[in-house]
Write a protein that holds these residues in place. Structure first.
Motif, short mmCIF file in Angstrom:
data_model
loop_
_atom_site.label_atom_id
_atom_site.label_comp_id
_atom_site.label_asym_id
_atom_site.label_seq_id
_atom_site.Cartn_x
_atom_site.Cartn_y
_atom_site.Cartn_z
N ILE A 1 85.16 1.07 39.55
CA ILE A 1 86.10 1.77 38.66
C ILE A 1 87.50 1.19 38.85
N GLY A 2 87.88 0.96 40.10
CA GLY A 2 89.19 0.38 40.37
C GLY A 2 89.36 -0.97 39.71
N PHE A 3 88.32 -1.77 39.76
CA PHE A 3 88.37 -3.11 39.17
C PHE A 3 88.64 -3.03 37.67
N HIS A 4 87.89 -2.16 36.97
CA HIS A 4 88.09 -2.07 35.53
C HIS A 4 89.45 -1.45 35.18
N LEU A 5 89.89 -0.49 36.01
CA LEU A 5 91.23 0.08 35.79
C LEU A 5 92.29 -1.01 35.93
N THR A 6 92.13 -1.83 36.95
CA THR A 6 93.15 -2.85 37.22
C THR A 6 93.22 -3.88 36.11
N PHE A 7 92.06 -4.39 35.72
CA PHE A 7 92.08 -5.60 34.90
C PHE A 7 91.81 -5.37 33.42
N PHE A 8 91.13 -4.27 33.05
CA PHE A 8 90.87 -4.11 31.62
C PHE A 8 92.17 -3.98 30.85
N THR B 1 98.08 -0.89 38.81
CA THR B 1 98.35 -0.77 40.24
C THR B 1 97.47 0.30 40.88
N ILE B 2 97.28 1.43 40.17
CA ILE B 2 96.40 2.49 40.70
C ILE B 2 95.00 1.92 40.91
N GLY B 3 94.53 1.14 39.92
CA GLY B 3 93.21 0.52 40.04
C GLY B 3 93.12 -0.38 41.25
N ALA B 4 94.19 -1.15 41.49
CA ALA B 4 94.17 -2.07 42.63
C ALA B 4 93.98 -1.30 43.93
N PHE B 5 94.61 -0.12 44.03
CA PHE B 5 94.45 0.67 45.25
C PHE B 5 93.02 1.21 45.38
N ALA B 6 92.42 1.56 44.23
CA ALA B 6 91.03 2.00 44.28
C ALA B 6 90.13 0.87 44.79
N MET B 7 90.42 -0.37 44.36
CA MET B 7 89.65 -1.51 44.87
C MET B 7 89.84 -1.67 46.37
N ALA B 8 91.08 -1.45 46.83
CA ALA B 8 91.36 -1.54 48.27
C ALA B 8 90.55 -0.49 49.02
N VAL B 9 90.46 0.74 48.43
CA VAL B 9 89.68 1.79 49.08
C VAL B 9 88.21 1.36 49.15
N GLY B 10 87.70 0.82 48.04
CA GLY B 10 86.31 0.35 48.02
C GLY B 10 86.04 -0.69 49.09
#
Lengths: 109, 622
Positions: free
Chosen positions: B428-435, B466-475
């Motif tokens: 989810i973080g990935f798609h938030l960040t880049f879509f 940026t929020i997405g990037a943090f979700a990726m970091a959490v993952g």
């Protein structure tokens, strides 16, 4: 097969000798040809007897033939089980050709 | 010296010494994964810095200069020091087992490959502590790199040169291994897809890395030794750098994705309990992608001004690559079709890959259209595109591969719950960040700018990103926690935890250091599966039991790497300090001396006696 094994060994030995003799002949012929080619190349350029227009393509052709001798006779690529090295060498030649063609055509032409 | 002692309890010093001197492909795989994992975390932190800077308009979290260093190091680290090494680690771990070999063809060279990568990566990153990292972008275009003050770009040149030499050796090693060391019956068209992908990737490495080496040398001569290959004012041509870079760089992106295409083929086939759909088509599609990959480099340079003819040719070539890639996507879907699909962590990552990568491929075709590219070029649309293919392809694949082979590599099964939670955060973080970045790009936000302005409609998109990037970091963090949890109290893995199909699942987890007591006899594609269906579920031996020849460990690869590392500093600093020649010549002499030692000193290895293997076989039978 056990009774004539000696004969087999003898036969295969003489066969091998004959083969390596032929091989040596081929090597010497191709070596002589390469020397001749090199001599012709130098002579062509040094004497300036042929115009520039023709010298360069002739040099290229002779270079390709020499490279072929090198690969097929001296590096034994003509023999069996050399398909993989051949594939990779030609693959590398193709990649290098593309690179040079690309640079020549789009950057310098 | 031998790794027989590896199974005994030892102190940390012995453990460290074992890894410093190992030539075992399985331990080198551990080293690659650890090294690549470390740089992955580093690159991830750099990504977070970039995203924090861009969280709001005209932010001043970092300076413009430091932002340039961040984007350069993020790209360089992720591609050269995280992505490729982790892939080479997975290849090292799985490929020799998959073809029924006891090790790679040149175990010593394998160790040297790793240490060159390691020291190259460290050299690149110490630039942070020595006056600033490279800041000319991961492509380090000569027109920019020649103007870059400080020594950052010099570190880029020296670090990548050393790491690149290691990668090139690794590629040659894998080629020799696959050509010469397949088990009896393992014909080319019976090789698992991952082995095929390793083979074709190695071909790409073999042909693509020399242009990079040359390019880095030319740039080095220009920057350090006053030549003018790329200096237009002195008659050079700066476009040549771009050509040479992308002649390397485009095959490089296939080096990053093809191994994962192979891996996904294994994962889909295993967890659908079905033979891979269209095996032959998959093999030839991989070859075709590799072949076409060498002929499309100029699509990175559409706006350089090559002219309409060149642009059109490269545009058509680029779009052609969508065909073999499409064949692959459909074959994966058809592999799952009608299969008994198990959805676990490895499979989740693979399932997530299909839509993500397809979006990336689609934007790739959009970018491949030369006319449209003038609009997209150097905007966030490009950033979104290549993150969709590299993260959605390579990183998803790496996570899938780690879940899949972790039991084989480390003898423990990764925790499924943590694996799935981590996946969803990352996905989810990935798609938030880049879509959203596609749209930021279409709105005109240029890439590599350290700030954007108020009231241009870019605020919300960047905040979401940026929020997405943090979700990726959490993952990613959850994955690291998973590793720790598994190491502490994970379940011990059986030899074949996934009901696998290929040879690596026929040996214990982790495998014995000699891999196979007897090299197995392969009767077809998916050899283990054939034995499960038609035989007794174990691989028949392909050779009589005999003494096994093994290589000795060696500390020389580490020392050679160290020598080049020191020489790298010498090259970088010789422009200003005469004393640096000491490091330059000293380091080179040391490394070449180590090579001389290796060449002159005979090392015949050792033999594992037949009796020990006999005992091991009897132990397995019980």
């Amino acid at each position: 097969m056990t009774d004539n094994s000696n004969l087999d060994v003898k036969d295969s030995e003489s066969f091998r000798r004959q083969k390596s003799k032929e091989e040596m002949q081929k090597q010497l012929i191709s070596f002589a040809l390469m020397i001749v080619f090199t001599f012709i190349a130098f002579a062509m350029v040094a004497t300036e007897s042929i115009s520039r227009m023709y010298v360069i393509p002739i040099l290229f052709i002779m270079a390709i033939v020499q490279a072929g001798f090198q690969f097929y006779y001296f590096m034994h690529m003509k023999e069996k089980n050399h398909e993989m090295p051949a594939t990779f060498i030609f693959g590398g030649v193709w990649a290098a050709f593309l690179t040079l063609a690309g640079l020549v055509v789009i950057s310098w032409w | 010296m031998s790794s027989i002692t590896a199974t005994n309890k030892r102190g940390f010093g012995a453990f460290l010494w074992d890894y410093l001197t190992t030539v075992d492909h399985k331990k080198i795989a551990h080293l690659y994964l650890a090294g690549g994992g470390f740089f992955f975390i580093l690159g991830g932190l750099e990504a977070l810095v970039i995203r924090i800077q861009l969280i709001k308009p005209q932010n001043d979290f970092v300076s413009a200069g430091f932002f340039n260093e961040m984007i350069t190091m993020h790209g360089t680290t992720m591609i050269f020091l995280a992505g490729m090494p982790i892939l080479i680690g997975l290849m090292n771990a799985a490929m020799p087992l998959q073809i029924g070999a006891r090790d790679v063809a040149f175990p010593f060279l394998n160790s040297l490959s790793f240490w060159l990568f390691f020291f190259g990566g460290v050299l690149l990153n110490v630039s942070f502590l020595l006056g600033g990292a490279p800041d000319a972008g991961w492509t380090s275009y000569a027109s920019l790199a020649m103007q870059s003050p400080g020594r950052g770009v010099d570190f880029y040149i020296a670090g990548l040169q050393i790491a690149g030499a290691g990668t090139l050796m690794g590629g040659i090693n894998f080629l020799a291994t696959i050509i010469t060391m397949r088990a009896p019956g393992m014909t080319y068209m019976r090789m698992p897809l991952f082995t095929w992908a390793t083979f074709i990737t190695s071909v790409l490495i073999l042909f693509a890395f020399p242009p990079l080496t040359i390019n880095l040398f030319l740039l080095m001569f220009d920057r350090m030794f006053d030549t003018a290959f790329f200096d237009v004012a002195l008659g050079g041509n700066t476009i040549i750098y771009q050509h040479l870079f992308w002649i390397f760089g485009h095959p490089e992106v296939y080096i990053l994705i093809l191994p994962l295409f192979g891996l996904f083929s294994e994962v889909f086939s295993t967890f659908s309990r079905k033979r891979l759909f269209g095996y032959t088509a998959m093999v030839f599609a991989t070859m075709l992608i590799a072949f076409l990959g060498f002929m499309v480099w100029a699509h990175h340079m559409f706006t350089v001004g090559l002219g309409p003819v060149a642009n059109s040719i490269f545009a058509v070539g680029t779009m052609a690559i969508a065909v073999p890639t499409g064949i692959k996507i459909f074959n994966w879907i058809l592999t799952m079709w009608g299969g008994q699909v198990t959805v676990n962590s490895a499979m989740l990552w693979a399932l997530g890959f299909i839509p993500s990568f397809t979006i990336g491929g689609m934007t790739g075709v959009m970018l491949g259209s030369a006319v449209a590219d003038y609009q997209y070029h150097d905007t966030y649309f490009v950033v979104a595109h290549f993150h969709y293919v590299i993260v959605g392809g390579t990183i998803f694949g790496i996570f899938s591969g780690l879940h899949y082979w972790w039991p084989k590599m480390f003898g423990r099964v990764l925790n499924e719950t943590l694996g799935k939670v981590g996946f969803w955060f990352f996905f989810i973080g990935f798609h938030l960040t880049f879509f959203i970045q596609h749209f930021l790009g279409l709105m005109g936000m240029p890439r590599r700018y350290w700030v954007f302005l108020h009231d241009q409609g870019l605020e919300l998109g960047n905040l979401i990103s940026t929020i997405g990037a943090f979700a990726m970091a959490v993952g990613s963090t959850i994955f690291i926690i998973n590793i720790v949890v598994t190491a502490v109290k994970g379940e011990k893995a059986v030899a074949d935890p996934w009901d696998g199909r290929t040879l690596e699942w026929s040996v214990s987890s982790p495998p014995p250091y000699y891999n196979f007591e007897q090299v197995p006899l392969v009767r077809g594609l998916d050899p283990l599966w054939i034995e499960k269906m038609e035989g007794d579920g174990t691989m028949p031996p392909g050779e009589p039991l005999d003494d096994v020849h093994m290589p000795n460990g060696s500390f020389l690869p580490f020392l050679m790497g160290l020598g080049f590392f020191v020489a790298g500093f010498g090259f970088i600093y010789q422009t200003d300090y005469t004393m640096a020649y000491l490091a330059l010549y000293g380091g080179m002499a040391f490394a070449i001396g180590c090579m001389a030692v290796r060449s002159v000193k005979d090392d015949y290895g050792y033999y594992i006696p037949k009796e020990e293997l006999q005992k091991a076989l009897e132990g397995e039978a019980k």
